[in-house]
Scaffold this motif. Structure first.
Motif, PDB file in Angstrom:
ATOM      1  N   MET A  36      42.516  44.669  48.320  1.00 39.78           N
ATOM      2  CA  MET A  36      41.783  43.749  47.455  1.00 39.78           C
ATOM      3  C   MET A  36      42.263  42.320  47.687  1.00 39.78           C
ATOM      4  O   MET A  36      43.438  42.023  47.528  1.00 39.78           O
ATOM      5  CB  MET A  36      41.981  44.137  45.976  1.00 39.78           C
ATOM      6  N   HIS A  37      41.329  41.460  48.086  1.00 39.96           N
ATOM      7  CA  HIS A  37      41.645  40.037  48.262  1.00 39.96           C
ATOM      8  C   HIS A  37      41.304  39.309  46.964  1.00 39.96           C
ATOM      9  O   HIS A  37      40.149  39.271  46.544  1.00 39.96           O
ATOM     10  CB  HIS A  37      40.852  39.444  49.424  1.00 39.96           C
ATOM     11  N   VAL A  38      42.322  38.721  46.354  1.00 40.38           N
ATOM     12  CA  VAL A  38      42.157  38.009  45.088  1.00 40.38           C
ATOM     13  C   VAL A  38      42.187  36.513  45.348  1.00 40.38           C
ATOM     14  O   VAL A  38      43.122  35.994  45.972  1.00 40.38           O
ATOM     15  CB  VAL A  38      43.279  38.386  44.095  1.00 40.38           C
ATOM     16  N   LEU A  39      41.167  35.812  44.870  1.00 41.10           N
ATOM     17  CA  LEU A  39      41.133  34.352  44.914  1.00 41.10           C
ATOM     18  C   LEU A  39      41.395  33.841  43.504  1.00 41.10           C
ATOM     19  O   LEU A  39      40.639  34.139  42.577  1.00 41.10           O
ATOM     20  CB  LEU A  39      39.779  33.857  45.405  1.00 41.10           C
ATOM     21  N   THR A  40      42.471  33.085  43.335  1.00 43.57           N
ATOM     22  CA  THR A  40      42.835  32.548  42.028  1.00 43.57           C
ATOM     23  C   THR A  40      42.470  31.081  41.965  1.00 43.57           C
ATOM     24  O   THR A  40      42.939  30.286  42.787  1.00 43.57           O
ATOM     25  CB  THR A  40      44.349  32.716  41.768  1.00 43.57           C
ATOM     26  N   LEU A  41      41.612  30.732  41.017  1.00 42.42           N
ATOM     27  CA  LEU A  41      41.239  29.331  40.867  1.00 42.42           C
ATOM     28  C   LEU A  41      42.372  28.586  40.165  1.00 42.42           C
ATOM     29  O   LEU A  41      42.615  28.765  38.982  1.00 42.42           O
ATOM     30  CB  LEU A  41      39.948  29.193  40.062  1.00 42.42           C
ATOM     31  N   GLY A  42      43.070  27.772  40.934  1.00 38.48           N
ATOM     32  CA  GLY A  42      44.191  27.018  40.404  1.00 38.48           C
ATOM     33  C   GLY A  42      45.500  27.777  40.556  1.00 38.48           C
ATOM     34  O   GLY A  42      45.530  29.000  40.730  1.00 38.48           O
ATOM     35  N   ALA A  43      46.582  27.018  40.495  1.00 36.66           N
ATOM     36  CA  ALA A  43      47.925  27.600  40.520  1.00 36.66           C
ATOM     37  C   ALA A  43      48.734  26.965  39.399  1.00 36.66           C
ATOM     38  O   ALA A  43      49.885  26.582  39.571  1.00 36.66           O
ATOM     39  CB  ALA A  43      48.586  27.374  41.873  1.00 36.66           C
ATOM     40  N   GLY A  44      48.074  26.862  38.239  1.00 39.38           N
ATOM     41  CA  GLY A  44      48.732  26.326  37.064  1.00 39.38           C
ATOM     42  C   GLY A  44      49.485  27.407  36.329  1.00 39.38           C
ATOM     43  O   GLY A  44      49.930  28.394  36.930  1.00 39.38           O
ATOM     44  N   ALA A  45      49.598  27.265  35.010  1.00 44.16           N
ATOM     45  CA  ALA A  45      50.453  28.167  34.241  1.00 44.16           C
ATOM     46  C   ALA A  45      49.973  29.618  34.321  1.00 44.16           C
ATOM     47  O   ALA A  45      50.697  30.495  34.795  1.00 44.16           O
ATOM     48  CB  ALA A  45      50.522  27.691  32.792  1.00 44.16           C
ATOM     49  N   ILE A  46      48.758  29.885  33.875  1.00 46.04           N
ATOM     50  CA  ILE A  46      48.282  31.267  33.797  1.00 46.04           C
ATOM     51  C   ILE A  46      47.878  31.803  35.166  1.00 46.04           C
ATOM     52  O   ILE A  46      48.325  32.877  35.595  1.00 46.04           O
ATOM     53  CB  ILE A  46      47.130  31.384  32.789  1.00 46.04           C
ATOM     54  N   GLY A  47      47.049  31.052  35.891  1.00 51.16           N
ATOM     55  CA  GLY A  47      46.639  31.510  37.219  1.00 51.16           C
ATOM     56  C   GLY A  47      47.802  31.632  38.174  1.00 51.16           C
ATOM     57  O   GLY A  47      47.887  32.579  38.963  1.00 51.16           O
ATOM     58  N   GLY A  48      48.725  30.671  38.092  1.00 45.54           N
ATOM     59  CA  GLY A  48      49.896  30.721  38.956  1.00 45.54           C
ATOM     60  C   GLY A  48      50.803  31.878  38.627  1.00 45.54           C
ATOM     61  O   GLY A  48      51.366  32.519  39.530  1.00 45.54           O
ATOM     62  N   TYR A  49      50.944  32.164  37.323  1.00 47.23           N
ATOM     63  CA  TYR A  49      51.830  33.267  36.939  1.00 47.23           C
ATOM     64  C   TYR A  49      51.256  34.614  37.385  1.00 47.23           C
ATOM     65  O   TYR A  49      51.921  35.380  38.097  1.00 47.23           O
ATOM     66  CB  TYR A  49      52.080  33.293  35.434  1.00 47.23           C
ATOM     67  N   PHE A  50      50.030  34.917  36.963  1.00 51.23           N
ATOM     68  CA  PHE A  50      49.467  36.225  37.301  1.00 51.23           C
ATOM     69  C   PHE A  50      49.217  36.350  38.808  1.00 51.23           C
ATOM     70  O   PHE A  50      49.465  37.409  39.402  1.00 51.23           O
ATOM     71  CB  PHE A  50      48.190  36.471  36.509  1.00 51.23           C
ATOM     72  N   GLY A  51      48.732  35.269  39.426  1.00 51.58           N
ATOM     73  CA  GLY A  51      48.538  35.312  40.867  1.00 51.58           C
ATOM     74  C   GLY A  51      49.847  35.461  41.612  1.00 51.58           C
ATOM     75  O   GLY A  51      49.941  36.214  42.587  1.00 51.58           O
ATOM     76  N   GLY A  52      50.869  34.762  41.143  1.00 52.73           N
ATOM     77  CA  GLY A  52      52.186  34.858  41.779  1.00 52.73           C
ATOM     78  C   GLY A  52      52.782  36.245  41.665  1.00 52.73           C
ATOM     79  O   GLY A  52      53.393  36.756  42.626  1.00 52.73           O
ATOM     80  N   ARG A  53      52.622  36.861  40.508  1.00 55.32           N
ATOM     81  CA  ARG A  53      53.137  38.226  40.357  1.00 55.32           C
ATOM     82  C   ARG A  53      52.404  39.194  41.279  1.00 55.32           C
ATOM     83  O   ARG A  53      53.000  40.138  41.814  1.00 55.32           O
ATOM     84  CB  ARG A  53      53.024  38.678  38.900  1.00 55.32           C
ATOM     85  N   LEU A  54      51.093  38.976  41.474  1.00 53.50           N
ATOM     86  CA  LEU A  54      50.362  39.824  42.413  1.00 53.50           C
ATOM     87  C   LEU A  54      50.894  39.660  43.831  1.00 53.50           C
ATOM     88  O   LEU A  54      51.055  40.641  44.568  1.00 53.50           O
ATOM     89  CB  LEU A  54      48.861  39.502  42.367  1.00 53.50           C
ATOM     90  N   VAL A  55      51.179  38.416  44.223  1.00 51.82           N
ATOM     91  CA  VAL A  55      51.778  38.183  45.544  1.00 51.82           C
ATOM     92  C   VAL A  55      53.109  38.909  45.646  1.00 51.82           C
ATOM     93  O   VAL A  55      53.394  39.586  46.639  1.00 51.82           O
ATOM     94  CB  VAL A  55      51.974  36.675  45.798  1.00 51.82           C
ATOM     95  N   GLU A  56      53.919  38.775  44.602  1.00 51.96           N
ATOM     96  CA  GLU A  56      55.228  39.435  44.580  1.00 51.96           C
ATOM     97  C   GLU A  56      55.089  40.947  44.730  1.00 51.96           C
ATOM     98  O   GLU A  56      55.932  41.605  45.353  1.00 51.96           O
ATOM     99  CB  GLU A  56      55.938  39.093  43.273  1.00 51.96           C
ATOM    100  N   GLY A  57      54.005  41.505  44.177  1.00 50.35           N
ATOM    101  CA  GLY A  57      53.784  42.943  44.248  1.00 50.35           C
ATOM    102  C   GLY A  57      53.125  43.400  45.532  1.00 50.35           C
ATOM    103  O   GLY A  57      52.825  44.600  45.686  1.00 50.35           O
TER     104      GLY A  57
END
Length: 309
Positions: free
Chosen positions: A1-22
């Motif tokens: 699954m390719h996830v595109l996160t709009l923005g890398a601010g507080a919420i998008g950055g956190y959840f998107g970052g955790r997905l990268v980490e996983g």
């Protein structure tokens, strides 16, 4: 699954970052300045559940090359029209959009633009902020994400997203009743935003005034009535929890809308208060308190726009 996160601010950055980490494949769609920051310093998360610093894939809007499997949408409600245009090139026939915005008005807008089959329902319960030096700071132990299909189907994409988050520290729930959960949230949010914003006071301060608790509970029950008429009656446990809250004279709880007003920031007046006012009117119910709360918020916006704060 390719996830595109709009923005890398507080919420998008956190959840998107955790997905990268996983181990998930995530691309962050950001402005040029944020892209430069991410290129030089990486995505940086500071959290009780583990700090995370790593390079990530970031692009600007002119670099979108095709559809993503899932678009994670975490903008403020007042930025939704521009966000829709930004993500449009990344939305294909099989793309799912997971918005994590307050209220419900955005669901109607996204359904109209992209079709309801592409739009998921979602709720986030997390306290995060983006510091001035670009660090995503996780402020407490909330790290909850709830999502599901509007139809209630436990689809393959919902299960795949749940599996992706299960490889992270995020507490993710895939549910068959996401619209009911979202209606409960908007009942709560429109009540507390309307009253604490209008009174410029916390729940406890309002409750300590004669008639204050009664006012808050009356608005809660009117909003619950609206939800029930849409087919999403709040549970007895939900109603009891918030009746107790609005009778609590020691509560320091305020809506984020009040905090935004106090700092002179933009607010989600139409998305929360205007949305519920429209629903109250469509149900033929008394709209007095909703109308006053909405007019108050819009008058604040007029004053802010004129630079008189």
């Amino acid at each position: 699954m390719h996830v595109l996160t709009l923005g890398a601010g507080a919420i998008g950055g956190y959840f998107g970052g955790r997905l990268v980490e996983g181990g998930s494949r995530v691309t962050f769609l950001v402005r040029a300045g944020r892209k430069r920051d991410l290129a030089s310093q990486g995505l940086r998360i500071k959290s009780p559940f583990g700090d995370y610093v790593a390079p990530v894939t970031a692009i600007t809007a002119d670099e979108i090359e095709g559809p993503a499997d899932l678009v994670l949408l975490t903008c403020k409600a007042y930025d939704l029209p521009s966000a829709i245009e930004t993500i449009r090139p990344a939305v294909g026939p099989n793309t799912a959009i997971l918005p994590l915005l307050n209220g419900l008005a955005h669901i109607e807008a996204l359904n109209a633009e992209f079709g309801s089959t592409r739009v998921l329902g979602g709720l986030a319960k997390i306290a995060v902020t983006l510091t001035r030096d670009g660090v995503i700071e996780h402020l407490n132990d909330w790290r909850y994400l709830t999502f599901g299909e509007q139809t209630g189907e436990m689809s393959e994409r919902i299960l795949a997203l749940k599996a992706a988050f299960d490889r992270t520290s995020v507490l993710a729930s895939a549910v068959p009743n996401i619209m009911h959960a979202m209606w409960e949230k908007v009942v709560h949010l429109s009540t507390v935003a309307g009253v604490t914003g209008l009174m410029r006071a916390s729940v406890g301060e309002i409750a300590r005034v004669e008639g204050g608790s009664e006012l808050m509970i009356s608005l809660l029950e009117r909003n619950a009535d609206v939800a029930a008429r849409q087919g999403f009656k709040p549970s007895d446990a939900f109603m009891e929890e918030y009746r107790r809250l609005f009778a609590d004279r020691s509560s320091t709880y305020t809506a984020s809308m009040l905090r935004d007003i106090e700092r002179g920031g933009a607010i989600e007046s139409d998305h929360i208060l205007g949305f519920m006012l429209g629903k109250v009117r469509s149900c033929g119910l008394d709209d007095t308190i909703h109308r006053i709360a909405f007019i108050h918020a819009k008058a604040y916006e007029e004053r802010r726009a004129a630079g008189r704060l």
